[in-house]
Design a protein around this motif. Structure first.
Motif, PDB file in Angstrom:
ATOM      1  N   PRO A  38      42.989  33.447  54.839  1.00 14.17           N
ATOM      2  CA  PRO A  38      43.811  32.333  55.337  1.00 14.17           C
ATOM      3  C   PRO A  38      43.313  30.948  54.949  1.00 14.17           C
ATOM      4  CG  PRO A  38      42.443  33.179  57.106  1.00 14.17           C
ATOM      5  CD  PRO A  38      42.201  34.084  55.921  1.00 14.17           C
ATOM      6  N   PHE A  39      42.089  30.831  54.433  1.00 14.74           N
ATOM      7  CA  PHE A  39      41.512  29.521  54.157  1.00 14.74           C
ATOM      8  C   PHE A  39      41.540  29.218  52.659  1.00 14.74           C
ATOM      9  CE2 PHE A  39      39.221  31.214  57.898  1.00 14.74           C
ATOM     10  CZ  PHE A  39      39.693  30.321  58.845  1.00 14.74           C
ATOM     11  N   SER A  40      41.525  27.939  52.345  1.00 13.33           N
ATOM     12  CA  SER A  40      41.474  27.524  50.943  1.00 13.33           C
ATOM     13  C   SER A  40      40.089  27.765  50.369  1.00 13.33           C
ATOM     14  CB  SER A  40      41.839  26.039  50.825  1.00 13.33           C
ATOM     15  OG  SER A  40      40.849  25.246  51.469  1.00 13.33           O
ATOM     16  N   THR A  41      40.009  27.700  49.044  1.00 11.08           N
ATOM     17  CA  THR A  41      38.727  27.937  48.377  1.00 11.08           C
ATOM     18  C   THR A  41      37.685  26.903  48.787  1.00 11.08           C
ATOM     19  OG1 THR A  41      39.859  28.907  46.483  1.00 11.08           O
ATOM     20  CG2 THR A  41      37.596  28.186  46.144  1.00 11.08           C
ATOM     21  N   GLY A  42      38.093  25.652  48.924  1.00 12.44           N
ATOM     22  CA  GLY A  42      37.150  24.609  49.324  1.00 12.44           C
ATOM     23  C   GLY A  42      36.566  24.852  50.700  1.00 12.44           C
ATOM     24  N   VAL A  43      37.418  25.253  51.648  1.00 12.32           N
ATOM     25  CA  VAL A  43      36.936  25.554  52.994  1.00 12.32           C
ATOM     26  C   VAL A  43      36.001  26.751  52.966  1.00 12.32           C
ATOM     27  CG1 VAL A  43      37.633  26.260  55.311  1.00 12.32           C
ATOM     28  CG2 VAL A  43      38.948  24.531  54.081  1.00 12.32           C
ATOM     29  N   GLU A  44      36.326  27.759  52.158  1.00  7.43           N
ATOM     30  CA  GLU A  44      35.475  28.942  52.037  1.00  7.43           C
ATOM     31  C   GLU A  44      34.075  28.572  51.554  1.00  7.43           C
ATOM     32  OE1 GLU A  44      37.239  33.047  50.787  1.00  7.43           O
ATOM     33  OE2 GLU A  44      38.131  31.486  49.536  1.00  7.43           O
ATOM     34  N   GLN A  62      29.322  40.897  55.808  1.00  8.30           N
ATOM     35  CA  GLN A  62      30.193  42.016  55.464  1.00  8.30           C
ATOM     36  C   GLN A  62      31.395  42.092  56.393  1.00  8.30           C
ATOM     37  OE1 GLN A  62      29.822  43.979  52.760  1.00  8.30           O
ATOM     38  NE2 GLN A  62      31.817  44.823  53.316  1.00  8.30           N
ATOM     39  N   SER A  63      31.186  41.794  57.658  1.00  9.12           N
ATOM     40  CA  SER A  63      32.305  41.814  58.602  1.00  9.12           C
ATOM     41  C   SER A  63      33.320  40.728  58.266  1.00  9.12           C
ATOM     42  CB  SER A  63      31.792  41.617  60.031  1.00  9.12           C
ATOM     43  OG  SER A  63      30.897  42.648  60.394  1.00  9.12           O
ATOM     44  N   ALA A  64      32.839  39.551  57.854  1.00  7.49           N
ATOM     45  CA  ALA A  64      33.758  38.474  57.478  1.00  7.49           C
ATOM     46  C   ALA A  64      34.586  38.857  56.257  1.00  7.49           C
ATOM     47  CB  ALA A  64      32.976  37.197  57.210  1.00  7.49           C
ATOM     48  N   VAL A  65      33.990  39.563  55.299  1.00  6.94           N
ATOM     49  CA  VAL A  65      34.741  40.014  54.121  1.00  6.94           C
ATOM     50  C   VAL A  65      35.753  41.087  54.505  1.00  6.94           C
ATOM     51  CG1 VAL A  65      34.544  41.167  51.888  1.00  6.94           C
ATOM     52  CG2 VAL A  65      32.903  39.387  52.525  1.00  6.94           C
ATOM     53  N   ASP A  66      35.329  42.045  55.326  1.00  4.74           N
ATOM     54  CA  ASP A  66      36.240  43.113  55.734  1.00  4.74           C
ATOM     55  C   ASP A  66      37.400  42.579  56.560  1.00  4.74           C
ATOM     56  OD1 ASP A  66      34.629  44.918  54.441  1.00  4.74           O
ATOM     57  OD2 ASP A  66      33.528  45.521  56.250  1.00  4.74           O
ATOM     58  N   ILE A  81      36.720  35.666  54.606  1.00  2.00           N
ATOM     59  CA  ILE A  81      36.057  35.109  53.429  1.00  2.00           C
ATOM     60  C   ILE A  81      36.281  36.074  52.271  1.00  2.00           C
ATOM     61  CG2 ILE A  81      33.860  34.383  52.423  1.00  2.00           C
ATOM     62  CD1 ILE A  81      34.782  32.510  54.563  1.00  2.00           C
ATOM     63  N   SER A  82      36.555  35.532  51.098  1.00  2.00           N
ATOM     64  CA  SER A  82      36.735  36.390  49.929  1.00  2.00           C
ATOM     65  C   SER A  82      35.381  36.828  49.389  1.00  2.00           C
ATOM     66  CB  SER A  82      37.510  35.646  48.841  1.00  2.00           C
ATOM     67  OG  SER A  82      36.752  34.548  48.367  1.00  2.00           O
TER      68      SER A  82
END
Length: 502
Positions: free
Chosen positions: A345-351, A387-391, A395-396
C-alpha cells in the motif's frame, strides 16, 4: 567556510584559586568533606622537635604505598642527624633522603592540591609554608588487553588503556627515538585532566604542532572527560557530522600515523589515541593494510570504496529509478519489481525511508542493550518482524534487500564515526531522490562534494589527495601500493622530512 568555527583566543593566565600560605589547616579546609583525604603527623628521624605532616589521597595511593615509600624512611633515625631543623630536613628531602621517582618543592597551595589529586604524597612544612611532593601513584589500573574494536590477525595484540603514562610507554616502545616528543598539558578547571601531545620532530609539521597546542591551550572548560571535549573544541568544522580526527585503540597504528607526519593526542582516562590532520581517504584505511600482501590489501581497499558508494547511493538510486526512471531497469527485473509492489500500500519512497529508520532503530537497540538481549532484539527485528512485514505485503522484498545491502556496506567502513556521517548523507540523498529523481541525487552529490572540498583539517583539505594530489597520490589513496615503492610520506601532511625510506 561553511560551518566555520569561531576561533577562541588563549585564555589569560589563571589566577591562584587558593592564594593563602601553605599549611595543614589550609589543606584541611580545602578538602573538607573529603573522607579520602588522609594526613599523618610524623616525627622526622624520631625527633619530637622536628614535626611534619604527611598528606595523601586514599585510593589514588594506598596507606601501604605511602608507608613503604615515605613514612618509613621519614621516621627512621638512620637517615637524619640529631637536633635537626625544619630547613635542614627540607634540604635533605630535596637531596634524596627519601627515595622516590619524582621529588618536587611546592610553595603554592594550588600545586599541592594538584599533586595530591594526581597520586603524590606531600610532606607539609607549616613553619616554612612549603611542601615536598613525592610521586607514589597506585598501580591499580586496567591491564593491557587485546583490541576490542579494531580486530587484528597479523598485527600487535595490545591496546591502549585508561592510564596516560601506560599509553605513552606503548608508543615509546615502538618508536625508540628521542625525536618522539611527548608534551603534557593539563586541561579542565575541575577535572585537571592530563593530555599528552605526541609527534616525531622533523617528520610532523611544526605549523600543525604549534596550531594544535594553541587550540588546546584555548580550551577553558570545567571537565575534560570525553572525546567530544576534544573533537568539538579543536577541529576546524565542529558542526560537521564528518569526523575530523582519526582515533584508534591500537598503539602500532598510532605509531605508524606518527611516522606519516601526523600529530597524536592521548587523554588520561580515555583508551584511545587521536591523530590529525585527518582526510576522507584516511578513514578508509585499516592498520593491517601494510601487513597483508599489497595485492590483497589493494583488493580489500577497493572493496571498501565500493561499499562506500553502495551504502551512500543504493537506496536513493532505487527510489529514483522505481518512482521516476523505470525505463532504466531490464524488462525481467521491472516485471519482478512491479509484481512485488502490486499489493504493497505504500510508495517506494515511504518504503525505503521507513526501512532505513527501522534499520537505525535495530542497530541502536543492539548497541545499547546488554549483549545477549541485544543479539535477541536484532534477530527478532531482522528475521521475525522483517519477514512478517514482507508476508503481510506491507514492505516489498526488493526494498528489504536494498536497505539490508546498504546497511551491510555501511558496516564495512573502518571508522564508525565516518559510517554514521554516511548514514546521515544517505537519508538526505533518499529525500532528494524521492523529490527530484536522478536530478536530486546528482544535486545532492554535487553539494556533498562541494561541502567536503571546503572543509579543512589543520590546513589540509579534507578531500586531499583527490583535490590537490597527483595521479600517484590518488592511486595510493585508492589502493595499497607495494611498500618498497612507497618511499615518500604524504606531502600535504608531513614536515621537512618527507622520505620514509631510501
Amino acid at each position: 567556510m561553511f560551518f566555520e568555527r569561531k576561533r577562541s583566543v588563549p585564555h589569560p593566565a589563571v589566577q591562584p584559586r587558593w592564594p593563602e600560605p601553605v599549611s595543614l589547616e589550609a589543606l584541611r579546609a580545602i578538602f573538607e568533606g573529603c573522607d579520602d583525604f588522609e594526613n599523618h603527623c610524623v616525627y622526622a628521624g624520631g625527633q619530637k622537635s622536628c614535626v611534619v605532616q604527611v598528606c595523601y589521597m586514599d585510593g589514588l595511593i594506598s596507606g601501604i604505598d605511602a608507608a613503604d615509600s615515605v613514612l618509613t624512611a621519614l621516621g627512621s633515625p638512620l637517615h637524619f642527624p640529631p637536633d635537626m631543623s625544619h630547613q635542614a630536613l627540607l634540604d635533605l628531602l630535596l637531596s634524596g633522603a627519601v627515595g622516590a621517582a619524582t621529588v618536587k618543592l611546592r610553595t603554592a597551595l594550588d600545586d599541592i592540591v594538584s599533586d595530591l589529586n594526581r597520586g603524590f604524597v606531600c610532606v607539609v612544612f607549616d613553619e616554612l609554608s612549603c611542601a615536598v611532593s613525592f610521586e607514589c601513584k597506585s598501580n591499580q589500573t586496567r591491564s593491557i588487553n587485546e583490541p576490542t574494536l579494531e580486530k587484528t590477525v597479523k598485527g600487535a595484540k595490545d591496546a591502549f588503556v585508561e592510564t596516560l603514562r601506560v599509553n605513552t610507554s606503548l608508543v615509546r616502545r615502538r618508536l625508540r627515538t628521542p625525536d618522539l616528543k611527548v608534551s603534557q598539558l593539563t586541561l579542565g578547571r575541575k577535572s585537571s585532566t592530563s593530555v599528552a601531545l605526541l609527534y616525531v620532530q622533523g617528520v610532523a609539521s611544526d605549523k600543525t604542532v604549534s596550531q594544535l597546542r594553541s587550540r588546546l591551550d584555548a580550551i577553558d572548560v570545567d571537565g575534560f572527560l570525553s572525546t567530544g571535549n576534544l573533537e568539538q573544541y579543536i577541529t576546524d568544522n565542529p558542526s560537521s557530522p564528518f569526523p575530523q580526527l582519526l582515533h584508534t585503540e591500537r598503539p602500532d597504528k598510532f605509531a605508524m600515523d606518527l611516522l606519516d607526519g601526523r600529530v597524536g593526542i592521548i587523554v588520561d582516562g580515555l583508551p584511545l589515541g587521536f591523530l590529525l590532520p585527518a582526510r576522507l581517504a584516511d578513514f578508509m584505511r585499516v592498520g593491517e593494510d601494510r601487513g597483508w600482501h599489497f595485492v590483497v590489501s589493494a583488493a580489500l581497499k577497493l572493496m571498501r570504496w565500493a561499499a562506500l558508494a553502495l551504502t551512500l547511493l543504493l537506496p536513493a538510486a532505487y527510489a529514483a529509478i522505481a518512482m521516476y526512471h523505470q525505463e532504466m531497469l531490464p524488462l525481467k527485473m521491472l516485471e519482478s519489481t512491479i509484481s512485488a509492489k502490486q499489493e504493497v500500500p505504500f510508495s517506494t519512497g515511504v518504503e525505503i525511508l521507513s526501512m532505513l529508520v527501522a534499520f537505525e532503530l535495530l542497530q541502536e537497540a543492539g548497541l545499547r542493550l546488554p549483549n545477549p538481549v541485544g543479539e535477541t532484539v536484532s534477530i527478532i527485528g531482522a528475521l521475525i518482524v522483517g519477514q512478517s512485514a514482507v508476508d503481510a505485503k506491507v514492505i516489498s522484498p526488493v526494498a528489504v534487500i536494498i536497505v539490508a545491502t546498504a546497511g551491510i556496506c555501511g558496516f564495512i567502513q573502518p571508522s564508525q564515526d565516518f559510517g554514521a556521517a554516511l548514514r546521515i548523507a544517505r537519508f538526505a540523498l533518499v529525500l532528494l531522490a524521492v523529490a527530484l529523481g536522478m536530478l536530486g541525487i546528482m544535486l545532492g552529490l554535487a553539494l556533498l562534494v562541494w561541502y567536503l572540498a571546503r572543509m579543512d583539517s589543520f590546513g589540509v583539505c579534507y578531500l586531499s589527495p583527490f583535490s590537490e594530489g597527483g595521479a600517484r597520490s590518488v592511486l595510493n589513496a585508492l589502493i595499497q601500493p607495494p611498500l618498497p615503492k612507497n618511499k615518500l610520506r604524504p606531502p600535504e601532511i608531513c614536515g621537512e622530512d618527507k622520505r620514509n625510506q631510501i
